[in-house]
Design a protein around this motif. Sequence first.
Motif, PDB file in Angstrom:
ATOM      1  N   UNK A  26       0.821  -1.211   0.000  1.00 47.14           N
ATOM      2  CA  UNK A  26       0.000   0.000   0.000  1.00 47.14           C
ATOM      3  C   UNK A  26       0.857   1.264   0.000  1.00 47.14           C
ATOM      4  N   UNK A  27       1.835   1.311   0.897  1.00 47.63           N
ATOM      5  CA  UNK A  27       2.635   2.516   1.058  1.00 47.63           C
ATOM      6  C   UNK A  27       3.455   2.820  -0.190  1.00 47.63           C
ATOM      7  N   UNK A  28       4.102   1.794  -0.746  1.00 43.95           N
ATOM      8  CA  UNK A  28       4.922   2.007  -1.939  1.00 43.95           C
ATOM      9  C   UNK A  28       4.044   2.368  -3.139  1.00 43.95           C
ATOM     10  N   UNK A  29       2.885   1.723  -3.271  1.00 43.17           N
ATOM     11  CA  UNK A  29       1.980   2.052  -4.379  1.00 43.17           C
ATOM     12  C   UNK A  29       1.569   3.519  -4.317  1.00 43.17           C
ATOM     13  N   UNK A  30       1.198   3.994  -3.142  1.00 42.63           N
ATOM     14  CA  UNK A  30       0.785   5.395  -2.992  1.00 42.63           C
ATOM     15  C   UNK A  30       1.957   6.344  -3.269  1.00 42.63           C
ATOM     16  N   UNK A  31       3.134   5.992  -2.771  1.00 37.37           N
ATOM     17  CA  UNK A  31       4.295   6.849  -2.986  1.00 37.37           C
ATOM     18  C   UNK A  31       4.677   6.934  -4.459  1.00 37.37           C
ATOM     19  N   UNK A  32       4.414   5.874  -5.205  1.00 37.35           N
ATOM     20  CA  UNK A  32       4.762   5.855  -6.641  1.00 37.35           C
ATOM     21  C   UNK A  32       3.619   6.326  -7.521  1.00 37.35           C
ATOM     22  N   UNK A  33       2.547   6.821  -6.920  1.00 41.37           N
ATOM     23  CA  UNK A  33       1.476   7.441  -7.697  1.00 41.37           C
ATOM     24  C   UNK A  33       0.409   6.508  -8.209  1.00 41.37           C
ATOM     25  N   UNK A  34       0.370   5.259  -7.741  1.00 43.52           N
ATOM     26  CA  UNK A  34      -0.661   4.312  -8.178  1.00 43.52           C
ATOM     27  C   UNK A  34      -1.901   4.513  -7.300  1.00 43.52           C
ATOM     28  N   UNK A  35      -3.069   4.504  -7.920  1.00 45.93           N
ATOM     29  CA  UNK A  35      -4.304   4.716  -7.174  1.00 45.93           C
ATOM     30  C   UNK A  35      -4.729   3.423  -6.475  1.00 45.93           C
ATOM     31  N   UNK A  36      -4.896   3.503  -5.160  1.00 46.41           N
ATOM     32  CA  UNK A  36      -5.339   2.360  -4.366  1.00 46.41           C
ATOM     33  C   UNK A  36      -6.838   2.493  -4.115  1.00 46.41           C
ATOM     34  N   UNK A  37      -7.573   1.408  -4.364  1.00 49.62           N
ATOM     35  CA  UNK A  37      -9.021   1.412  -4.169  1.00 49.62           C
ATOM     36  C   UNK A  37      -9.415   0.855  -2.805  1.00 49.62           C
ATOM     37  N   UNK A  38      -8.721  -0.203  -2.368  1.00 50.29           N
ATOM     38  CA  UNK A  38      -9.120  -0.838  -1.116  1.00 50.29           C
ATOM     39  C   UNK A  38      -7.897  -1.442  -0.415  1.00 50.29           C
ATOM     40  N   UNK A  39      -7.897  -1.311   0.908  1.00 48.17           N
ATOM     41  CA  UNK A  39      -6.894  -1.937   1.769  1.00 48.17           C
ATOM     42  C   UNK A  39      -7.666  -2.814   2.742  1.00 48.17           C
ATOM     43  N   UNK A  40      -7.539  -4.138   2.588  1.00 46.08           N
ATOM     44  CA  UNK A  40      -8.337  -5.056   3.391  1.00 46.08           C
ATOM     45  C   UNK A  40      -7.447  -6.002   4.184  1.00 46.08           C
ATOM     46  N   UNK A  65     -12.541 -13.353   7.497  1.00 43.50           N
ATOM     47  CA  UNK A  65     -11.532 -14.417   7.476  1.00 43.50           C
ATOM     48  C   UNK A  65     -10.154 -13.794   7.607  1.00 43.50           C
ATOM     49  N   UNK A  66      -9.472 -14.003   8.736  1.00 45.41           N
ATOM     50  CA  UNK A  66      -8.225 -13.267   9.019  1.00 45.41           C
ATOM     51  C   UNK A  66      -6.985 -13.822   8.342  1.00 45.41           C
ATOM     52  N   UNK A  67      -7.088 -14.890   7.561  1.00 44.97           N
ATOM     53  CA  UNK A  67      -5.899 -15.553   7.021  1.00 44.97           C
ATOM     54  C   UNK A  67      -5.403 -14.869   5.753  1.00 44.97           C
ATOM     55  N   UNK A  68      -4.982 -13.633   5.870  1.00 43.39           N
ATOM     56  CA  UNK A  68      -4.455 -12.920   4.720  1.00 43.39           C
ATOM     57  C   UNK A  68      -5.065 -11.540   4.583  1.00 43.39           C
ATOM     58  N   UNK A  69      -4.828 -10.924   3.454  1.00 39.41           N
ATOM     59  CA  UNK A  69      -5.349  -9.602   3.173  1.00 39.41           C
ATOM     60  C   UNK A  69      -4.960  -9.214   1.754  1.00 39.41           C
ATOM     61  N   UNK A  70      -5.339  -8.028   1.341  1.00 37.36           N
ATOM     62  CA  UNK A  70      -4.999  -7.606  -0.019  1.00 37.36           C
ATOM     63  C   UNK A  70      -5.100  -6.094  -0.142  1.00 37.36           C
ATOM     64  N   UNK A  71      -4.383  -5.575  -1.156  1.00 41.43           N
ATOM     65  CA  UNK A  71      -4.473  -4.174  -1.546  1.00 41.43           C
ATOM     66  C   UNK A  71      -4.971  -4.154  -2.992  1.00 41.43           C
ATOM     67  N   UNK A  72      -6.136  -3.599  -3.200  1.00 45.67           N
ATOM     68  CA  UNK A  72      -6.707  -3.532  -4.547  1.00 45.67           C
ATOM     69  C   UNK A  72      -6.349  -2.185  -5.155  1.00 45.67           C
ATOM     70  N   UNK A  73      -5.654  -2.236  -6.287  1.00 47.52           N
ATOM     71  CA  UNK A  73      -5.240  -1.030  -6.992  1.00 47.52           C
ATOM     72  C   UNK A  73      -6.021  -0.874  -8.290  1.00 47.52           C
ATOM     73  N   UNK A  74      -6.096   0.324  -8.782  1.00 47.56           N
ATOM     74  CA  UNK A  74      -6.742   0.576 -10.068  1.00 47.56           C
ATOM     75  C   UNK A  74      -5.993  -0.191 -11.145  1.00 47.56           C
ATOM     76  N   UNK A  75      -6.710  -0.995 -11.925  1.00 46.56           N
ATOM     77  CA  UNK A  75      -6.073  -1.846 -12.935  1.00 46.56           C
ATOM     78  C   UNK A  75      -7.081  -2.118 -14.041  1.00 46.56           C
ATOM     79  N   UNK A  76      -6.714  -1.742 -15.259  1.00 46.63           N
ATOM     80  CA  UNK A  76      -7.633  -1.917 -16.400  1.00 46.63           C
ATOM     81  C   UNK A  76      -7.963  -3.386 -16.653  1.00 46.63           C
TER      82      UNK A  76
END
Length: 458
Positions: A26-40, A65-76
């Motif tokens: 999440x942090x690196x994506x935001x710093x590099x200008x990628x749009x993040x939609x969801x942090x779960x 379900x706590x076994x993991x997580x994901x960062x959803x980024x804008x992606x065509x």
Amino acid sequence: MNLLIIIPAFLVTIGVLVTVHEFGHFWVARKLGVKVLRFSIGFGKPLWQRVSNDADRVEYAIAALPFGGYVKMLDERECEEGCEIPAEDLPRAFNRQPLWKRAAIVVAGPVANFLLAIVVYMLVFMIGQDAMRPYVDVASESPAAQAGFQPGDRVMAINGVETASWDDMRMLLVEEYLKSPQLLFSVSTQDGAQVQRSLDLQGVPMFKDEAGTLDKVGIRPWLPEYDVVVHDIMQDSPAAQAGLQAKDKILGMDGVKPAGGHAFIEYIRAHADQPIAMQVERAGNQLVLNVTPRIDPKTGAGQATIGAKLEAPPRSVLETAYFTESFGPLESLWRGMAKTWQMSVVTLKLMGRMLTGEVDLKNISGPVTIAQFAGLSASIGLTYYLGFLAIVSVSLGVLNLLPIPMLDGGHLLYYLIELVKGSPVSAETEAVGFRVGMAIIGGLMVLALYNDFARLLN
């Protein structure tokens, strides 16, 4: 063990590790200008949600379900039929980023886990914890006995690398063994002599089952000889039935005097369902009691016991064997980095030797075992729990860098192929890789759960 300790310790462990890993992406994506939609954190139905107040309107969620997580980024590529991405957002889509940016975002998750391990190890070294000096006892007819080790030997170095504590020695032994099965120990004997002992572990099945590596070598912790005194007796136990009482001093078992509590426990465990003539001293009188050790199913380890708790070794013995290991901030940071590197290399090598069959697949653990060790370490103390957290964080970082589709390492493999061929891999290739990765990860999870439940049943 109390579930009131196990469950919170496990949830905190998983929560911290997943949050740190996903925050790296999440942090690196935001710093590099990628749009993040969801942090779960977690998968499935959200239990809690919040939308940020900034222009991106990032959705933060904690799922069921706590076994993991994901960062959803804008992606065509993930835009469903009929959806439309605003033109001003297209330059911020993940799939439109140069290769180096995509690779940096992907690798940030495992790197965050390694950084967490460094910080946690640093805290452990700064806080300090009790450590045992590497004095060794020796099992008869073991590789260590054949190498000439004697009870009370203190290991000063292995292959020239100094070791100060028992845990240091254990990790260093594994690390050096993975380089070569011929090891050279620098040892200080009980009379102060400095000697070298050559230990040849060629042909020793160090990782073929779940037994500890030091058990395979034939060394275990050593304490100076001291009197074994009973502290308490459990009701309806073999010790109670035999008439053993608190404050009894154990003079011998079948004529053999125990050198200390460890020797006493080992003798009991080795004589399940066998009567033992136990010589004790009580109020100046000597008695002989007949006691028969029994397997206690409550221990979960299938070990014989008589239901007697022993008094702690005398203070003089503890001061000889134990010390508090702590360091200043800079030294702790350096040691944290070195420890994280050591654990990472050893973990990766052991994973590689699983492929050759040298490391037994029984060593793979799943969530049940992780939960047990989380609860155990938390019940012992903060520094032990932090050490456990660091170990699992390193394992998570290494695992995610493996070149398996679905994992971060699989994406990095795709990017390496793209770098070589000059274009991204096809959607069809990614789809096949996804199915292969799903099968591999699913198989590993099934195996881990099987091992977990097999341990519980045994």
